[in-house]
Design a protein around this motif. Structure first.
Motif, PDB file in Angstrom:
ATOM      1  N   GLY A  44      -6.512   2.661   9.254  1.00  0.00           N
ATOM      2  CA  GLY A  44      -5.709   1.536   9.709  1.00  0.00           C
ATOM      3  C   GLY A  44      -6.483   0.240   9.588  1.00  0.00           C
ATOM      4  O   GLY A  44      -7.705   0.213   9.689  1.00  0.00           O
ATOM      5  N   ALA A  45      -5.744  -0.845   9.388  1.00  0.00           N
ATOM      6  CA  ALA A  45      -6.357  -2.168   9.274  1.00  0.00           C
ATOM      7  C   ALA A  45      -5.371  -3.222   9.742  1.00  0.00           C
ATOM      8  O   ALA A  45      -4.198  -3.178   9.375  1.00  0.00           O
ATOM      9  CB  ALA A  45      -6.764  -2.437   7.826  1.00  0.00           C
ATOM     10  N   GLU A  46      -5.849  -4.146  10.542  1.00  0.00           N
ATOM     11  CA  GLU A  46      -5.006  -5.270  10.947  1.00  0.00           C
ATOM     12  C   GLU A  46      -4.759  -6.193   9.759  1.00  0.00           C
ATOM     13  O   GLU A  46      -3.676  -6.730   9.577  1.00  0.00           O
ATOM     14  CB  GLU A  46      -5.683  -6.038  12.084  1.00  0.00           C
ATOM     15  CG  GLU A  46      -4.823  -7.142  12.648  1.00  0.00           C
ATOM     16  CD  GLU A  46      -5.488  -7.823  13.822  1.00  0.00           C
ATOM     17  OE1 GLU A  46      -5.474  -9.058  13.858  1.00  0.00           O
ATOM     18  OE2 GLU A  46      -6.023  -7.112  14.690  1.00  0.00           O
ATOM     19  N   ASP A  47      -5.784  -6.379   8.933  1.00  0.00           N
ATOM     20  CA  ASP A  47      -5.707  -7.231   7.747  1.00  0.00           C
ATOM     21  C   ASP A  47      -6.055  -6.363   6.528  1.00  0.00           C
ATOM     22  O   ASP A  47      -7.224  -6.158   6.213  1.00  0.00           O
ATOM     23  CB  ASP A  47      -6.684  -8.396   7.896  1.00  0.00           C
ATOM     24  CG  ASP A  47      -6.614  -9.404   6.755  1.00  0.00           C
ATOM     25  OD1 ASP A  47      -6.247  -9.008   5.613  1.00  0.00           O
ATOM     26  OD2 ASP A  47      -6.940 -10.566   6.991  1.00  0.00           O
ATOM     27  N   VAL A  48      -5.040  -5.844   5.867  1.00  0.00           N
ATOM     28  CA  VAL A  48      -5.231  -4.915   4.751  1.00  0.00           C
ATOM     29  C   VAL A  48      -6.014  -5.569   3.616  1.00  0.00           C
ATOM     30  O   VAL A  48      -6.896  -4.946   3.026  1.00  0.00           O
ATOM     31  CB  VAL A  48      -3.874  -4.361   4.259  1.00  0.00           C
ATOM     32  CG1 VAL A  48      -4.036  -3.566   2.976  1.00  0.00           C
ATOM     33  CG2 VAL A  48      -3.235  -3.502   5.348  1.00  0.00           C
ATOM     34  N   ARG A  49      -5.732  -6.803   3.313  1.00  0.00           N
ATOM     35  CA  ARG A  49      -6.439  -7.484   2.216  1.00  0.00           C
ATOM     36  C   ARG A  49      -7.933  -7.614   2.521  1.00  0.00           C
ATOM     37  O   ARG A  49      -8.775  -7.368   1.653  1.00  0.00           O
ATOM     38  CB  ARG A  49      -5.827  -8.848   1.943  1.00  0.00           C
ATOM     39  CG  ARG A  49      -4.449  -8.756   1.315  1.00  0.00           C
ATOM     40  CD  ARG A  49      -3.862 -10.141   1.026  1.00  0.00           C
ATOM     41  NE  ARG A  49      -2.508 -10.032   0.564  1.00  0.00           N
ATOM     42  CZ  ARG A  49      -2.155  -9.749  -0.693  1.00  0.00           C
ATOM     43  NH1 ARG A  49      -3.094  -9.551  -1.596  1.00  0.00           N
ATOM     44  NH2 ARG A  49      -0.898  -9.659  -1.029  1.00  0.00           N
ATOM     45  N   ARG A  50      -8.269  -7.988   3.742  1.00  0.00           N
ATOM     46  CA  ARG A  50      -9.683  -8.109   4.127  1.00  0.00           C
ATOM     47  C   ARG A  50     -10.367  -6.749   4.070  1.00  0.00           C
ATOM     48  O   ARG A  50     -11.479  -6.627   3.558  1.00  0.00           O
ATOM     49  CB  ARG A  50      -9.781  -8.704   5.536  1.00  0.00           C
ATOM     50  CG  ARG A  50     -11.213  -8.824   6.041  1.00  0.00           C
ATOM     51  CD  ARG A  50     -11.283  -9.473   7.400  1.00  0.00           C
ATOM     52  NE  ARG A  50     -10.598  -8.650   8.386  1.00  0.00           N
ATOM     53  CZ  ARG A  50     -10.281  -9.069   9.605  1.00  0.00           C
ATOM     54  NH1 ARG A  50     -10.570 -10.300   9.984  1.00  0.00           N
ATOM     55  NH2 ARG A  50      -9.675  -8.260  10.442  1.00  0.00           N
TER      56      ARG A  50
END
Length: 122
Positions: free
Chosen positions: A10-16
């Protein structure tokens, strides 16, 4: 027989997260680009992919599942830890280190914990 095809994080900011893990592992987006909600990164030479999905749930302090990244020896481990920190990882205060650990606990740009292992350690 089953094989692991993709590890999902999981990631809050997928691009980062994709920028960090792409740089960390040398993986590239499977579909050529990174989406805001979901992307799969893959290695050039084959092997499991790393999928990153948008998530709003908090990161676990002590995750039940995490990545172990293997370094060839202690020197490479130290160099890789420094490289990963330069990419945006951070050291995690880990109160469960044994007396002579073979691993270093880091967190990625999203706070997901992972370990860098010295594969030659006793």
């Amino acid at each position: 027989m089953l094989t692991i095809g993709t590890i999902v994080m999981g990631a809050e900011d997928v691009r980062r997260a994709a920028e960090f893990w792409g740089g960390a592992l040398g993986y590239v987006p499977r579909d050529g680009e990174v989406d805001d909600d979901w992307t799969v990164l893959v290695p050039a030479g084959g092997g499991p992919g790393l999928a990153l999905g948008r998530s709003v749930t908090p990161v676990q302090e002590r995750p039940r599942v995490h990545l172990d990244l293997y370094a060839a020896d202690a020197e490479e481990q130290a160099a890789e830890v420094a490289r990963l920190v330069a990419l945006g990882a951070r050291h995690v205060d880990w109160d469960s280190y044994p007396e002579d650990p073979d691993f270093v606990v880091l967190a990625d740009t999203e706070g997901n914990r992972f370990c860098v292992i010295d594969a030659t350690h006793g």
